[in-house]
Design a protein around this motif. Structure first.
Motif, PDB file in Angstrom:
ATOM      1  N   THR A   6      -2.342  12.184  12.577  1.00 47.98           N
ATOM      2  CA  THR A   6      -1.048  11.840  12.199  1.00 47.98           C
ATOM      3  C   THR A   6      -0.736  12.725  10.595  1.00 47.98           C
ATOM      4  OG1 THR A   6      -0.727   9.932  13.406  1.00 47.98           O
ATOM      5  CG2 THR A   6       0.795  10.398  11.482  1.00 47.98           C
ATOM      6  N   LYS A   7       0.115  13.852  10.720  1.00 46.81           N
ATOM      7  CA  LYS A   7       0.484  14.208   9.533  1.00 46.81           C
ATOM      8  C   LYS A   7       1.813  14.388   9.154  1.00 46.81           C
ATOM      9  CE  LYS A   7      -3.774  17.372   9.993  1.00 46.81           C
ATOM     10  NZ  LYS A   7      -3.988  18.874  10.409  1.00 46.81           N
ATOM     11  N   PHE A   8       2.056  14.559   7.716  1.00 52.35           N
ATOM     12  CA  PHE A   8       3.577  15.198   7.387  1.00 52.35           C
ATOM     13  C   PHE A   8       3.427  15.975   6.299  1.00 52.35           C
ATOM     14  CE2 PHE A   8       7.234  14.870   4.666  1.00 52.35           C
ATOM     15  CZ  PHE A   8       8.062  14.720   5.633  1.00 52.35           C
ATOM     16  N   SER A   9       3.651  17.287   6.594  1.00 48.92           N
ATOM     17  CA  SER A   9       3.597  18.471   5.731  1.00 48.92           C
ATOM     18  C   SER A   9       2.194  18.641   5.442  1.00 48.92           C
ATOM     19  CB  SER A   9       4.275  18.104   4.360  1.00 48.92           C
ATOM     20  OG  SER A   9       4.319  19.432   3.405  1.00 48.92           O
ATOM     21  N   ASN A  10       1.507  18.553   6.306  1.00 46.99           N
ATOM     22  CA  ASN A  10       0.093  18.955   6.206  1.00 46.99           C
ATOM     23  C   ASN A  10      -0.574  17.943   5.469  1.00 46.99           C
ATOM     24  OD1 ASN A  10      -1.890  20.615   7.259  1.00 46.99           O
ATOM     25  ND2 ASN A  10      -2.491  21.589   5.533  1.00 46.99           N
ATOM     26  N   ILE A  11      -0.179  16.728   5.178  1.00 44.85           N
ATOM     27  CA  ILE A  11      -0.752  15.441   4.635  1.00 44.85           C
ATOM     28  C   ILE A  11      -1.346  14.273   5.697  1.00 44.85           C
ATOM     29  CG2 ILE A  11      -0.604  13.628   2.743  1.00 44.85           C
ATOM     30  CD1 ILE A  11       1.660  15.564   1.624  1.00 44.85           C
ATOM     31  N   LYS A  12      -2.465  14.159   6.041  1.00 45.53           N
ATOM     32  CA  LYS A  12      -2.780  13.116   6.824  1.00 45.53           C
ATOM     33  C   LYS A  12      -2.481  11.813   6.236  1.00 45.53           C
ATOM     34  CE  LYS A  12      -6.843  15.534   8.924  1.00 45.53           C
ATOM     35  NZ  LYS A  12      -8.141  15.581   9.347  1.00 45.53           N
ATOM     36  N   LEU A  13      -2.081  10.996   7.091  1.00 48.67           N
ATOM     37  CA  LEU A  13      -1.271   9.673   6.687  1.00 48.67           C
ATOM     38  C   LEU A  13      -2.080   8.558   6.948  1.00 48.67           C
ATOM     39  CD1 LEU A  13       2.303  10.235   7.804  1.00 48.67           C
ATOM     40  CD2 LEU A  13       1.192  11.001   5.528  1.00 48.67           C
ATOM     41  N   LEU A  14      -2.904   8.529   7.909  1.00 52.40           N
ATOM     42  CA  LEU A  14      -3.562   7.330   8.489  1.00 52.40           C
ATOM     43  C   LEU A  14      -4.878   7.316   8.435  1.00 52.40           C
ATOM     44  CD1 LEU A  14      -0.951   6.523  11.431  1.00 52.40           C
ATOM     45  CD2 LEU A  14      -0.897   5.695   9.145  1.00 52.40           C
ATOM     46  N   ASP A  15      -5.699   8.242   7.918  1.00 47.94           N
ATOM     47  CA  ASP A  15      -7.041   8.476   8.224  1.00 47.94           C
ATOM     48  C   ASP A  15      -7.888   7.927   6.728  1.00 47.94           C
ATOM     49  OD1 ASP A  15      -6.360  10.028   6.094  1.00 47.94           O
ATOM     50  OD2 ASP A  15      -7.689  11.849   6.903  1.00 47.94           O
ATOM     51  N   THR A  34      -6.360   3.401   9.550  1.00 45.34           N
ATOM     52  CA  THR A  34      -6.404   2.811  10.782  1.00 45.34           C
ATOM     53  C   THR A  34      -7.033   3.332  11.826  1.00 45.34           C
ATOM     54  OG1 THR A  34      -4.352   4.275  11.378  1.00 45.34           O
ATOM     55  CG2 THR A  34      -3.860   2.055  10.316  1.00 45.34           C
ATOM     56  N   THR A  35      -8.079   4.000  11.302  1.00 39.57           N
ATOM     57  CA  THR A  35      -9.213   4.698  12.428  1.00 39.57           C
ATOM     58  C   THR A  35      -9.745   3.318  13.157  1.00 39.57           C
ATOM     59  OG1 THR A  35     -10.758   4.795  11.027  1.00 39.57           O
ATOM     60  CG2 THR A  35      -9.525   6.570  11.364  1.00 39.57           C
ATOM     61  N   ALA A  36     -10.257   3.649  14.345  1.00 42.06           N
ATOM     62  CA  ALA A  36     -10.973   2.590  15.212  1.00 42.06           C
ATOM     63  C   ALA A  36     -11.811   1.724  14.199  1.00 42.06           C
ATOM     64  CB  ALA A  36     -11.467   3.017  16.436  1.00 42.06           C
ATOM     65  N   SER A  37     -12.825   2.717  13.602  1.00 40.63           N
ATOM     66  CA  SER A  37     -13.912   1.989  12.929  1.00 40.63           C
ATOM     67  C   SER A  37     -13.460   1.427  11.589  1.00 40.63           C
ATOM     68  CB  SER A  37     -14.792   3.166  12.402  1.00 40.63           C
ATOM     69  OG  SER A  37     -14.034   4.225  11.386  1.00 40.63           O
ATOM     70  N   SER A  38     -12.362   1.766  11.020  1.00 41.71           N
ATOM     71  CA  SER A  38     -11.761   0.868   9.963  1.00 41.71           C
ATOM     72  C   SER A  38     -10.967  -0.270  10.528  1.00 41.71           C
ATOM     73  CB  SER A  38     -10.388   1.647   9.239  1.00 41.71           C
ATOM     74  OG  SER A  38     -11.008   2.968   8.751  1.00 41.71           O
ATOM     75  N   LEU A  39     -10.500  -0.369  11.581  1.00 41.05           N
ATOM     76  CA  LEU A  39      -9.923  -1.583  12.160  1.00 41.05           C
ATOM     77  C   LEU A  39     -11.041  -2.539  12.790  1.00 41.05           C
ATOM     78  CD1 LEU A  39      -6.681  -0.160  14.075  1.00 41.05           C
ATOM     79  CD2 LEU A  39      -7.136  -1.251  11.824  1.00 41.05           C
ATOM     80  N   GLY A  40     -12.269  -1.947  12.911  1.00 34.56           N
ATOM     81  CA  GLY A  40     -13.237  -2.605  13.567  1.00 34.56           C
ATOM     82  C   GLY A  40     -13.306  -2.827  14.972  1.00 34.56           C
ATOM     83  N   VAL A  41     -12.850  -2.053  15.643  1.00 38.10           N
ATOM     84  CA  VAL A  41     -12.655  -1.965  17.308  1.00 38.10           C
ATOM     85  C   VAL A  41     -13.372  -0.793  17.694  1.00 38.10           C
ATOM     86  CG1 VAL A  41     -10.604  -3.132  17.171  1.00 38.10           C
ATOM     87  CG2 VAL A  41     -10.520  -0.909  17.467  1.00 38.10           C
ATOM     88  N   GLY A  42     -14.097  -0.933  18.971  1.00 36.10           N
ATOM     89  CA  GLY A  42     -14.749   0.017  19.774  1.00 36.10           C
ATOM     90  C   GLY A  42     -16.070   0.162  19.109  1.00 36.10           C
ATOM     91  N   ASN A  43     -16.781   1.210  19.933  1.00 31.94           N
ATOM     92  CA  ASN A  43     -18.087   1.618  19.568  1.00 31.94           C
ATOM     93  C   ASN A  43     -18.473   2.183  18.418  1.00 31.94           C
ATOM     94  OD1 ASN A  43     -17.641   3.739  20.488  1.00 31.94           O
ATOM     95  ND2 ASN A  43     -18.435   3.407  22.637  1.00 31.94           N
ATOM     96  N   SER A  44     -17.185   2.640  17.550  1.00 32.00           N
ATOM     97  CA  SER A  44     -17.362   3.768  16.173  1.00 32.00           C
ATOM     98  C   SER A  44     -17.327   2.676  15.344  1.00 32.00           C
ATOM     99  CB  SER A  44     -16.181   4.427  16.178  1.00 32.00           C
ATOM    100  OG  SER A  44     -14.869   4.098  16.061  1.00 32.00           O
ATOM    101  N   THR A  63      -8.445   6.461  16.833  1.00 34.63           N
ATOM    102  CA  THR A  63      -8.935   7.126  15.721  1.00 34.63           C
ATOM    103  C   THR A  63      -8.329   8.907  15.967  1.00 34.63           C
ATOM    104  OG1 THR A  63     -11.038   5.951  16.036  1.00 34.63           O
ATOM    105  CG2 THR A  63     -11.234   8.493  14.998  1.00 34.63           C
ATOM    106  N   ARG A  64      -8.228   9.216  17.064  1.00 35.89           N
ATOM    107  CA  ARG A  64      -7.469  10.411  17.279  1.00 35.89           C
ATOM    108  C   ARG A  64      -6.206  10.394  16.500  1.00 35.89           C
ATOM    109  NH1 ARG A  64      -3.975  13.471  19.314  1.00 35.89           N
ATOM    110  NH2 ARG A  64      -2.991  11.752  20.370  1.00 35.89           N
ATOM    111  N   ILE A  65      -5.350   9.496  16.869  1.00 36.57           N
ATOM    112  CA  ILE A  65      -3.800   9.398  16.482  1.00 36.57           C
ATOM    113  C   ILE A  65      -3.976   9.286  14.777  1.00 36.57           C
ATOM    114  CG2 ILE A  65      -1.963   8.044  16.374  1.00 36.57           C
ATOM    115  CD1 ILE A  65      -2.295   7.110  19.225  1.00 36.57           C
ATOM    116  N   ALA A  66      -4.989   8.260  14.338  1.00 34.40           N
ATOM    117  CA  ALA A  66      -4.958   8.023  13.021  1.00 34.40           C
ATOM    118  C   ALA A  66      -5.432   9.424  12.162  1.00 34.40           C
ATOM    119  CB  ALA A  66      -6.267   7.303  12.604  1.00 34.40           C
ATOM    120  N   ASN A  67      -6.350  10.310  12.908  1.00 33.32           N
ATOM    121  CA  ASN A  67      -6.665  11.619  12.069  1.00 33.32           C
ATOM    122  C   ASN A  67      -5.589  12.715  12.327  1.00 33.32           C
ATOM    123  OD1 ASN A  67      -9.003  10.648  11.146  1.00 33.32           O
ATOM    124  ND2 ASN A  67     -10.128  10.672  13.138  1.00 33.32           N
TER     125      ASN A  67
END
Length: 292
Positions: free
Chosen positions: A121-130, A176-186, A115-119
């Motif tokens: 990951t940015k390119f030119s201040n645009i979040k890519l994976l959240d 691609t957050t953990a909740s979106s992927l359906g893994v972990g307690n989030s 989840t941290r990586i997904a939130n």
């Protein structure tokens, strides 16, 4: 006679000045008076060349964006593989509940890192994976560029106009957050990969993590296809700009051989006219000598 010679001399000097200006600037069409129609065509071509060159840069920026997202997804892939390894470990009956709780703590830490990586990951201040770029084409919340802050699918513009078939297309990246992927307690309670603190939960997590890996791989495959498409677009735009520059050059640039011939011709005529002006000015003196 002197007036006639002077008029011809001025004509030759004017032509010589034009040849000198064109040879020194390298341009056949430097001002509208040189070729009005050619100037109009040339300026449109120059505008399109500049737009195409910027379009190449836009497409290359999009490739960099995709590579940034893909690099983060590769790291997420490693976390999912480790989570499946932990689920496999916890699924066996040789561990008790305390040991599984310890294994589950690392499992949840991996999910939090995803989840941290997904939130982050940015390119030119645009979040890519959240999920910010996950809108489908044609969705009401898709990117139309009408607002100061763009949301939804990301429009990559590279053409000289605004025709969607030729000038731009969209990049869509799912969450691609953990909740979106359906893994972990989030993830939603009851998700297959929610926890591996029990043997049953760990066994279910094996299937859940497999589904998460497939979802993540679908996103990576989509990005890979887009990157290949953008690379082909860059190649095509570069060829277009190159050919358009060649066409603009044929209209705008001076033919040095032809213009040098004109320069020498006008220079010879100007020298001859200058000599004849001296002769024409001396003729009255010859007439006066007869009167004396």
């Amino acid at each position: 006679m002197a007036n006639t010679v002077s008029r011809n001399l001025n004509t030759h000097y004017s032509a010589l000045s034009d040849s000198t200006r064109k040879l020194s600037s390298g341009l056949r069409v430097e001002r509208a008076a040189d070729d009005a129609a050619g100037l109009a065509v040339r300026e449109l071509m120059r505008a399109d060349i500049a737009a195409l060159q910027q379009g190449v840069r836009n497409a290359n920026d999009a490739i960099s964006l995709i590579q940034t997202a893909d690099g983060a997804l590769q790291t997420i892939d490693e976390k999912l593989i480790r989570m499946k390894e932990l689920a496999e470990q916890a699924a066996t009956g040789t561990y008790d509940s305390v040991q599984r709780a310890i294994i589950d703590s690392e499992y949840q830490a991996m999910a939090s890192e995803i989840t941290r990586i997904a939130n982050a990951t940015k390119f030119s201040n645009i979040k890519l994976l959240d999920g910010n770029l996950s809108a489908l084409a044609g969705d009401a919340d898709g990117h139309d560029g009408s607002g100061l802050s763009s949301k939804g699918k990301l429009k990559i513009h590279f053409g000289t106009g605004n025709d969607s078939d030729e000038d731009y297309y969209y990049i869509r990246i799912g969450s691609t957050t953990a909740s979106s992927l359906g893994v972990g307690n989030s993830a939603a309670a009851g998700s297959a990969a929610f926890s591996i603190s029990t043997q049953e939960g760990a066994q279910k997590a094996l299937d859940g993590i497999t589904s998460a890996i497939v979802s993540k791989d679908n996103i990576r495959a989509h990005l890979g296809a887009l990157q290949n498409r953008l690379e082909n677009t860059v190649a095509n735009l570069s060829i277009q700009a190159e050919n358009l520059q060649a066409s603009e050059s044929r209209i705008s640039d001076v033919d040095v051989a032809t213009e040098m011939t004109n320069f020498v011709r006008n220079q010879t005529l100007a020298n001859a006219a200058n000599s004849m002006l001296g002769q024409a000015n001396s003729l009255p003196q010859m007439a006066l000598s007869l009167i004396r």
